[in-house]
Design a protein around this motif. Structure first.
Motif, PDB file in Angstrom:
ATOM      1  N   VAL A 222      25.560  14.283  22.839  1.00  0.00           N
ATOM      2  CA  VAL A 222      26.240  15.757  23.529  1.00  0.00           C
ATOM      3  C   VAL A 222      27.175  16.100  22.459  1.00  0.00           C
ATOM      4  CG1 VAL A 222      27.661  16.318  24.871  1.00  0.00           C
ATOM      5  CG2 VAL A 222      25.837  15.007  26.397  1.00  0.00           C
ATOM      6  N   GLN A 225      26.261  16.497  18.969  1.00  0.00           N
ATOM      7  CA  GLN A 225      25.619  18.255  18.790  1.00  0.00           C
ATOM      8  C   GLN A 225      26.805  19.340  19.267  1.00  0.00           C
ATOM      9  OE1 GLN A 225      21.152  16.683  20.415  1.00  0.00           O
ATOM     10  NE2 GLN A 225      22.188  17.591  21.061  1.00  0.00           N
ATOM     11  N   THR A 288      20.899  19.621  24.103  1.00  0.00           N
ATOM     12  CA  THR A 288      22.737  19.686  24.419  1.00  0.00           C
ATOM     13  C   THR A 288      23.251  19.457  25.870  1.00  0.00           C
ATOM     14  OG1 THR A 288      23.501  20.215  22.239  1.00  0.00           O
ATOM     15  CG2 THR A 288      25.161  19.686  24.123  1.00  0.00           C
TER      16      THR A 288
END
Length: 377
Positions: A222, A225, A288
């Motif tokens: 997370v 990205q 994400t």
């Protein structure tokens, strides 16, 4: 007498029964699972409680032909286009403006990225067998070239903004422009390396695949990205939108025969950036979000996300072979130098070279000036 003899016969029988009962208990304690298995009712098992394995065989077959074909084409075109730009710059010693320096660095970044594509194709189609060092190098080189390329596109747009929209102030610092561009290019490469530290640190071999992520629900994924979306898409998009919109406004107020051509060039630059980067970053943003929520249990949905990621990522990779055409080859002076380079290397005949260059001079006599790169972003 009869009762005593009866007890004598009964006692041995009772002792034998007690011994058999104890041995049965001891066997039950030593192997309790035997009795449990025999008494367990398998019809009451709820198999929905067990996680189902998501089969990605169709995606794997898709990658076998799609990645190999697309990556090979991008690698070939990227190597050819960027090598021509680099050779032209060094052959004619053409580093005279800030844009020239940025274009040379952009070609180096795209060339390095194109060289890493065969490793990306191998990682997508088969098990990774090249070791951890090559694995980390592949991801690090990719991210360094990726971030440096995006930042260079920003600086090219900023340079064009000052040269066209702020021409008076830009002319004052013209003597220092090349030096400033070299310093800023070095800062860009260092910044790109700093942005790539997560790939240098966390990239490993997981499930025979070279990746910085441990799973589809990895929290590290997370962060990586999200930072990529902000630093390598949102920031360049904002800077380019501001600079090129200001340039278009300035050109619309000018009365120059090159105005319409310059506006078309800018629109082409923005269109290529949007077409290549927007689809991939939209998919990256959605994956994400899904990762931040802990992943998905819908196998079909997960496979569709993989298909979308593969296709849009390949479209985004096209930038390394389109940048030479959009930023370098579009300039008349640069095309003339390229044709002269090909003539000197024997790739085209002298008659064809003069026929093409003379035709270009007749059609646009004033284009072959030092201001060519002024209107070519």
């Amino acid at each position: 007498m009869h009762s005593g003899s009866g007890l004598q016969k009964l006692l041995p029988a009772v002792l034998i029964w007690v011994m058999d009962f104890k041995s049965c208990l001891s066997q039950h304690e030593e192997n309790p699972t035997t009795a449990n298995y025999s008494e367990y009712n398998y019809s009451n098992v709820d198999y929905d409680d067990f996680p189902a394995l998501c089969v990605k065989e169709s995606n794997r077959h898709f990658r076998l032909w799609f990645m190999s074909t697309f990556y090979s084409s991008i690698c070939f075109l990227g190597l050819a286009g960027n090598l021509l730009v680099i050779l032209t710059f060094f052959y004619f010693k053409r580093l005279k403006t800030m844009t020239d320096v940025y274009l040379l660095n952009l070609s180096f970044a795209d060339l390095v990225f194109a060289l890493s594509l065969p490793f990306w194709a191998a990682n997508s189609m088969a098990e990774w067998v090249l070791g951890l060092v090559v694995c980390k190098a592949m991801h690090t080189i990719y991210k360094v070239s990726f971030y440096s390329s995006m930042l260079l596109l920003c600086f090219i747009s900023v340079d064009r903004y000052f040269v066209i929209s702020k021409a008076v102030s830009a002319h004052r610092h013209r003597s220092q422009a090349v030096f400033l561009s070299k310093v800023s290019s070095a800062v860009i490469w260092v910044t790109a390396m700093i942005f790539s530290i997560p790939e240098m640190t966390y990239t490993t071999i997981n499930n025979n695949t070279c990746t910085p992520y441990s799973s589809t629900s990895d929290k590290l994924r997370v962060g990586i990205q999200a930072s990529q979306i902000v630093l390598a898409f949102a920031l360049p998009l904002f800077v380019m939108t501001f600079c090129y919109s200001s340039i278009v406004q300035t050109l619309c107020q000018a009365r120059n025969f090159e105005r319409n051509k310059a506006i078309k060039v800018i629109l082409a630059v923005v269109a290529v950036f949007l077409v290549c980067q927007v689809p991939y970053n939209l998919v990256l943003f959605w994956t994400t979000v899904v990762t931040a929520k802990g992943g998905t249990e819908d196998c079909g949905y997960e496979n569709r996300l993989l298909y979308a990621t593969d296709v849009t990522q390949c479209v985004a990779f096209l930038r390394c072979c389109l940048n030479p055409f959009v930023y370098a080859f579009i300039g008349v002076k640069f095309r003339h130098d390229l044709l002269k380079l090909l003539k000197d290397f024997g790739c085209i005949s002298q008659e064809r070279f003069f026929r093409y260059t003379c035709a270009r001079r007749r059609s646009s006599a004033a284009n072959d000036t030092e201001t060519t790169t002024t209107f070519s972003p």
